[in-house]
Design a protein around this motif. Structure first.
Motif, short mmCIF file in Angstrom:
data_model
loop_
_atom_site.label_atom_id
_atom_site.label_comp_id
_atom_site.label_asym_id
_atom_site.label_seq_id
_atom_site.Cartn_x
_atom_site.Cartn_y
_atom_site.Cartn_z
N ASN A 383 0.83 -1.22 0.00
CA ASN A 383 0.00 0.00 0.00
C ASN A 383 0.86 1.26 0.00
O ASN A 383 0.57 2.23 -0.72
CB ASN A 383 -0.94 0.01 1.21
CG ASN A 383 -1.96 -1.13 1.13
OD1 ASN A 383 -2.22 -1.65 0.05
ND2 ASN A 383 -2.50 -1.54 2.27
N LEU A 384 1.92 1.24 0.80
CA LEU A 384 2.81 2.40 0.88
C LEU A 384 3.50 2.65 -0.46
O LEU A 384 3.52 3.78 -0.96
CB LEU A 384 3.86 2.16 1.98
CG LEU A 384 4.85 3.29 2.24
CD1 LEU A 384 4.14 4.52 2.80
CD2 LEU A 384 5.93 2.85 3.21
N ASN A 385 4.05 1.56 -1.06
CA ASN A 385 4.76 1.69 -2.34
C ASN A 385 3.82 2.13 -3.45
O ASN A 385 4.18 2.91 -4.33
CB ASN A 385 5.47 0.38 -2.71
CG ASN A 385 6.61 0.07 -1.77
OD1 ASN A 385 6.99 0.90 -0.95
ND2 ASN A 385 7.17 -1.13 -1.87
N SER A 386 2.60 1.62 -3.41
CA SER A 386 1.59 1.99 -4.41
C SER A 386 1.30 3.49 -4.30
O SER A 386 1.20 4.20 -5.31
CB SER A 386 0.33 1.18 -4.15
OG SER A 386 -0.72 1.64 -4.95
N HIS A 387 1.21 3.99 -3.05
CA HIS A 387 0.94 5.42 -2.82
C HIS A 387 2.10 6.28 -3.34
O HIS A 387 1.88 7.31 -3.99
CB HIS A 387 0.74 5.67 -1.31
CG HIS A 387 0.39 7.07 -0.98
ND1 HIS A 387 -0.83 7.62 -1.28
CD2 HIS A 387 1.13 8.07 -0.39
CE1 HIS A 387 -0.85 8.89 -0.89
NE2 HIS A 387 0.34 9.18 -0.35
N ILE A 388 3.35 5.82 -3.09
CA ILE A 388 4.53 6.57 -3.56
C ILE A 388 4.54 6.64 -5.09
O ILE A 388 4.76 7.71 -5.67
CB ILE A 388 5.83 5.91 -3.03
CG1 ILE A 388 5.93 6.09 -1.51
CG2 ILE A 388 7.08 6.52 -3.70
CD1 ILE A 388 7.00 5.24 -0.82
N GLY A 390 1.96 6.40 -7.09
CA GLY A 390 0.86 7.30 -7.47
C GLY A 390 1.29 8.76 -7.39
O GLY A 390 1.00 9.57 -8.29
N GLN A 391 1.99 9.11 -6.31
CA GLN A 391 2.46 10.49 -6.11
C GLN A 391 3.47 10.88 -7.20
O GLN A 391 3.39 11.97 -7.77
CB GLN A 391 3.13 10.62 -4.73
CG GLN A 391 2.16 10.61 -3.56
CD GLN A 391 1.21 11.81 -3.59
OE1 GLN A 391 1.64 12.95 -3.62
NE2 GLN A 391 -0.09 11.54 -3.60
#
Length: 469
Positions: A383-388, A390-391
């Motif tokens: 989830n964290l890597n996916s968010h990074i 996306g950013q």
């Protein structure tokens, strides 16, 4: 000629290294000796006859607990061999920073002569003998598979232990190398072979070491010969092949084959499964005898079968510049000296094949924590890597390639964490040994340097804990 003693060879290597340490002679003597030797005979009903089975469990050291070491089923099992392997386990664990002391077990039988039910009876009876004498337990002594044993036998051991110790919360940790469904860990099967690969790769990445041998750095393009297509040999060969090395020859007890353009490990393995032999593999040439493979032209030779296959007689004909001991004790002390004079580098068994005990340690930790590796952090990381990602995509207006995205987003599975831990262990151990070797120009070879590292770590334990009473 006096009979070769494996334990004597281990003691010889120990003495050779001990003079490069500063420990009290009494401490050195204590480190060297086997603390507890349990030799047993027990009856087992086989068909309508009663057979008396001879078995052993040796605890070499108690400077840390539990003790750790495999159980062999073979006709060659004797006290000298079990003591030697237990001693090597102490030094092996110390070198790779696994907080266990060394042990080893064995039953003098030919497992091929018994049905699975008969083997189960022998294994369970052996386990019960160990329980009676307090020679097994998650905090006492933790066996594992070795020559002639595997996941099946370890499952019988854990079941016997749990039956005789009802309610013991950490009972699963009484043995390692179990099936994954019974508390085993993913990545255990290929661990020793992968550890051999990581260790040799790290040696090959050391510019100064490679220059001395007249070789280029890295494993890509290197010619490799592997003796033994069992679990360790097969996986060692496979990981070298995947890293771009050429496996030019393979040897097994029935014979050996070569092809200078490289052999496909899986294809050879399948051929052997079908025909019962690696000989006459399409595109390969058979050697006249299986030991000829050890003398074949190559960069790296990996003996991954049994003891003393390279000795004073054939060592002068070994052409490899790097010999990686994947088996236990494949070189005799005479072979060591001959190869050192020739300028070859022997990467010693006592740390190189420590992948098995390292991952056994991870399995034991998993059993004590009662949770699978990766269960807590996998989704969080994804989830964290996916968010990074996306950013980054939002801020740059560019898309990350799909395969890169998958790689970055991947949260660690159990096998990823186990392999990562093994890689870290082998790289650290290789560097520690090389640093010890470089720090004292008097140390003649890498095996002696490995013993110096081990002796210093075990000696430190005795010095800091004191001598009881």
């Amino acid at each position: 000629m006096s009979e070769y003693s494996f334990f004597g060879a281990v003691e010889k290597s120990f003495d050779k290294a001990a003079k490069f340490t500063k420990w009290d002679p009494g401490i050195l003597e204590q480190i060297k000796q086997c603390n507890a030797v349990y030799r047993m005979h027990f009856p087992v009903k086989i068909g309508d006859k009663i057979e008396v089975v001879k078995a052993y469990r040796v605890q070499h050291s108690h400077h840390k607990l539990p003790c750790k070491g495999g159980i062999r089923f073979a006709m060659s099992v004797n006290l000298d061999e079990v003591m030697a392997l237990a001693a090597l386990m102490t030094y092996k664990c110390a070198i790779v920073n696994v907080p266990f002391a060394g042990a080893k077990g064995g039953i003098t039988i030919d497992p091929k002569k018994y049905t699975p039910y008969e083997l189960e009876k022998i294994t369970r009876r052996y386990t019960s003998e160990l329980i009676k004498k307090n020679f097994i337990g998650p905090g006492i002594d933790v066996p594992a598979p070795d020559y002639g044993t595997g996941e099946r036998e370890m499952a019988w051991i854990v079941d016997t232990y749990q039956s005789m110790r009802p309610g013991e919360i950490d009972a699963l940790g009484c043995v390692t190398g179990k099936p994954v469904t019974q508390g085993g860990v993913r990545g255990r099967r290929e661990a020793t072979g992968l550890g051999v690969f990581y260790g040799l790769r790290e040696v090959c990445n050391m510019k100064d070491v490679m220059e001395k041998l007249g070789m280029t750095t890295g494993v890509a393009g290197k010619k490799v010969v592997v003796q033994g297509l069992g679990n360790v040999g097969y996986h060692s060969a496979k990981f070298f092949q995947e890293a771009g090395s050429k496996v030019v020859a393979l040897a097994e007890f029935e014979g050996a084959i070569y092809n200078n353009d490289g052999l496909d490990i899986d294809a050879v393995f399948e051929h052997r499964k079908k025909t019962g032999s690696i000989l006459n593999f399409p595109g390969a040439t058979n050697f006249a005898k299986n030991t000829d493979a050890l003398e074949f032209e190559c960069d790296i030779l990996i003996p991954a079968a049994l003891e003393n296959v390279i000795n004073g007689e054939n060592a002068p004909r070994v052409k490899a510049k790097v010999i990686g001991e994947a088996a236990n004790g494949p070189l005799t002390p005479e072979a060591d000296e001959i190869l050192a004079k020739k300028g070859a580098l022997v990467v010693p068994d006592m740390y190189l094949n420590a992948g098995g005990v390292t991952v056994s340690y991870f399995e034991w930790l998993k059993n004590l924590s009662h949770v699978r590796y990766g269960r807590m952090e996998k989704r969080f990381t994804e989830n964290l890597n996916s968010h990074i990602i996306g950013q980054i995509e939002g801020l740059t207006g560019k898309k990350v390639a799909e395969n890169e995205k998958e790689f970055i987003m991947h949260g660690p599975e159990e096998v990823d964490l186990v392999r990562s831990g093994l890689e870290e262990t082998m790289i650290t151990a290789t560097r520690e040994i090389m640093d010890a070797w470089k720090s004292n120009p008097e140390i003649p070879d890498m095996r002696t340097a490995a013993y110096v590292v081990a002796i210093n770590k075990v000696g430190t334990s005795y010095a800091e804990l004191g001598i009881f009473p």
